[in-house]
Design a protein around this motif. Structure first.
Motif, PDB file in Angstrom:
ATOM      1  N   LYS A  85      21.277  32.988  37.192  1.00 30.14           N
ATOM      2  CA  LYS A  85      22.709  32.719  37.148  1.00 30.14           C
ATOM      3  C   LYS A  85      22.971  31.527  38.064  1.00 30.14           C
ATOM      4  O   LYS A  85      22.341  31.380  39.104  1.00 30.14           O
ATOM      5  CB  LYS A  85      23.493  33.928  37.635  1.00 30.14           C
ATOM      6  N   PRO A  86      23.917  30.649  37.704  1.00 24.31           N
ATOM      7  CA  PRO A  86      24.215  29.500  38.564  1.00 24.31           C
ATOM      8  C   PRO A  86      24.727  29.955  39.935  1.00 24.31           C
ATOM      9  O   PRO A  86      25.446  30.940  40.047  1.00 24.31           O
ATOM     10  CB  PRO A  86      25.308  28.745  37.809  1.00 24.31           C
ATOM     11  N   PHE A  87      24.342  29.241  40.963  1.00 28.89           N
ATOM     12  CA  PHE A  87      24.800  29.506  42.315  1.00 28.89           C
ATOM     13  C   PHE A  87      25.883  28.492  42.648  1.00 28.89           C
ATOM     14  O   PHE A  87      25.670  27.286  42.573  1.00 28.89           O
ATOM     15  CB  PHE A  87      23.632  29.382  43.302  1.00 28.89           C
ATOM     16  N   TYR A  88      27.057  28.977  43.021  1.00 33.00           N
ATOM     17  CA  TYR A  88      28.176  28.097  43.347  1.00 33.00           C
ATOM     18  C   TYR A  88      28.377  28.114  44.859  1.00 33.00           C
ATOM     19  O   TYR A  88      28.743  29.143  45.427  1.00 33.00           O
ATOM     20  CB  TYR A  88      29.454  28.547  42.631  1.00 33.00           C
ATOM     21  N   GLU A  89      28.135  26.975  45.499  1.00 31.00           N
ATOM     22  CA  GLU A  89      28.344  26.886  46.937  1.00 31.00           C
ATOM     23  C   GLU A  89      29.828  26.783  47.210  1.00 31.00           C
ATOM     24  O   GLU A  89      30.598  26.267  46.407  1.00 31.00           O
ATOM     25  CB  GLU A  89      27.616  25.674  47.492  1.00 31.00           C
ATOM     26  N   ASN A  90      30.222  27.273  48.372  1.00 32.80           N
ATOM     27  CA  ASN A  90      31.623  27.239  48.811  1.00 32.80           C
ATOM     28  C   ASN A  90      32.542  27.914  47.792  1.00 32.80           C
ATOM     29  O   ASN A  90      33.670  27.480  47.591  1.00 32.80           O
ATOM     30  CB  ASN A  90      32.084  25.805  49.079  1.00 32.80           C
ATOM     31  N   PHE A  91      32.048  28.939  47.165  1.00 32.59           N
ATOM     32  CA  PHE A  91      32.865  29.674  46.191  1.00 32.59           C
ATOM     33  C   PHE A  91      33.911  30.474  46.946  1.00 32.59           C
ATOM     34  O   PHE A  91      33.603  31.168  47.905  1.00 32.59           O
ATOM     35  CB  PHE A  91      31.991  30.611  45.361  1.00 32.59           C
ATOM     36  N   GLN A  92      35.156  30.356  46.521  1.00 34.98           N
ATOM     37  CA  GLN A  92      36.240  31.083  47.177  1.00 34.98           C
ATOM     38  C   GLN A  92      36.770  32.137  46.225  1.00 34.98           C
ATOM     39  O   GLN A  92      37.181  31.822  45.111  1.00 34.98           O
ATOM     40  CB  GLN A  92      37.351  30.126  47.580  1.00 34.98           C
ATOM     41  N   ALA A  93      36.740  33.350  46.681  1.00 30.81           N
ATOM     42  CA  ALA A  93      37.264  34.445  45.865  1.00 30.81           C
ATOM     43  C   ALA A  93      38.786  34.383  45.881  1.00 30.81           C
ATOM     44  O   ALA A  93      39.402  33.908  46.837  1.00 30.81           O
ATOM     45  CB  ALA A  93      36.785  35.776  46.405  1.00 30.81           C
ATOM     46  N   HIS A  94      39.388  34.847  44.825  1.00 29.45           N
ATOM     47  CA  HIS A  94      40.841  34.880  44.757  1.00 29.45           C
ATOM     48  C   HIS A  94      41.370  35.947  45.710  1.00 29.45           C
ATOM     49  O   HIS A  94      40.795  37.028  45.832  1.00 29.45           O
ATOM     50  CB  HIS A  94      41.310  35.203  43.334  1.00 29.45           C
ATOM     51  N   THR A  95      42.460  35.629  46.381  1.00 28.52           N
ATOM     52  CA  THR A  95      43.066  36.624  47.261  1.00 28.52           C
ATOM     53  C   THR A  95      43.931  37.555  46.423  1.00 28.52           C
ATOM     54  O   THR A  95      44.557  37.144  45.447  1.00 28.52           O
ATOM     55  CB  THR A  95      43.931  35.950  48.344  1.00 28.52           C
ATOM     56  N   VAL A  96      43.946  38.794  46.822  1.00 25.88           N
ATOM     57  CA  VAL A  96      44.716  39.798  46.105  1.00 25.88           C
ATOM     58  C   VAL A  96      45.956  40.120  46.914  1.00 25.88           C
ATOM     59  O   VAL A  96      45.871  40.413  48.114  1.00 25.88           O
ATOM     60  CB  VAL A  96      43.871  41.083  45.886  1.00 25.88           C
ATOM     61  N   GLU A  97      47.096  40.056  46.282  1.00 29.66           N
ATOM     62  CA  GLU A  97      48.351  40.345  46.958  1.00 29.66           C
ATOM     63  C   GLU A  97      48.598  41.846  46.904  1.00 29.66           C
ATOM     64  O   GLU A  97      48.481  42.480  45.851  1.00 29.66           O
ATOM     65  CB  GLU A  97      49.496  39.605  46.261  1.00 29.66           C
ATOM     66  N   LYS A  98      48.931  42.411  48.056  1.00 32.91           N
ATOM     67  CA  LYS A  98      49.216  43.845  48.116  1.00 32.91           C
ATOM     68  C   LYS A  98      50.719  44.053  48.019  1.00 32.91           C
ATOM     69  O   LYS A  98      51.508  43.361  48.664  1.00 32.91           O
ATOM     70  CB  LYS A  98      48.699  44.455  49.418  1.00 32.91           C
ATOM     71  N   ILE A  99      51.112  45.033  47.218  1.00 29.40           N
ATOM     72  CA  ILE A  99      52.528  45.346  47.029  1.00 29.40           C
ATOM     73  C   ILE A  99      52.733  46.796  47.420  1.00 29.40           C
ATOM     74  O   ILE A  99      52.010  47.692  46.957  1.00 29.40           O
ATOM     75  CB  ILE A  99      52.960  45.139  45.562  1.00 29.40           C
ATOM     76  N   GLN A 100      53.708  47.038  48.280  1.00 25.37           N
ATOM     77  CA  GLN A 100      54.018  48.396  48.712  1.00 25.37           C
ATOM     78  C   GLN A 100      54.982  48.999  47.698  1.00 25.37           C
ATOM     79  O   GLN A 100      56.054  48.457  47.441  1.00 25.37           O
ATOM     80  CB  GLN A 100      54.638  48.378  50.122  1.00 25.37           C
ATOM     81  N   LEU A 101      54.605  50.122  47.106  1.00 24.51           N
ATOM     82  CA  LEU A 101      55.457  50.792  46.138  1.00 24.51           C
ATOM     83  C   LEU A 101      56.293  51.862  46.814  1.00 24.51           C
ATOM     84  O   LEU A 101      55.845  52.548  47.728  1.00 24.51           O
ATOM     85  CB  LEU A 101      54.613  51.428  45.028  1.00 24.51           C
TER      86      LEU A 101
END
Length: 109
Positions: A85-101
């Motif tokens: 599988k390709p290796f991606y340097e400096n890969f940034q994961a998406h941030t997940v927004e938390k919502i209080q219900l």
């Protein structure tokens, strides 16, 4: 005695069984060919360039042999190309927004 008609009937039965067996073999071959075509059509072709860094899933299968070089030891070895599988340097994961219900509203009676 009635041996001659019985013998002819037996020969016809044997011939019919041979035809049924041949039809079954032919149907199995056709099924395998169609299944192989479907499987091969869904294989994703991967293209790597020389010097590209990749991730390797450790497997003993060598269906599509590819030679790679280890960065740590500098040794060359053959691996299954489908396991790279390709290796991606400096890969940034998406941030997940938390919502209080809030608790659901209950209607008063």
């Amino acid at each position: 005695m009635e041996l001659e008609p019985a013998g002819k009937a037996r020969k016809l039965d044997i011939q019919e069984l041979k035809e049924i067996r041949n039809d079954a073999y032919e149907n199995a071959r056709i099924y395998k060919d169609k299944t192989k075509l479907f499987h091969d059509k869904n294989i994703v072709q991967k293209h790597f360039s020389v010097g590209q860094r990749v991730l390797l899933y450790n497997s003993v299968l060598k269906l599509f042999p590819v030679e790679i070089e280890s960065e740590e030891s500098g040794k060359w070895f053959t691996v299954n190309g489908q396991q790279l599988k390709p290796f991606y340097e400096n890969f940034q994961a998406h941030t997940v927004e938390k919502i209080q219900l809030e608790p659901p509203f209950k209607a008063s009676s």
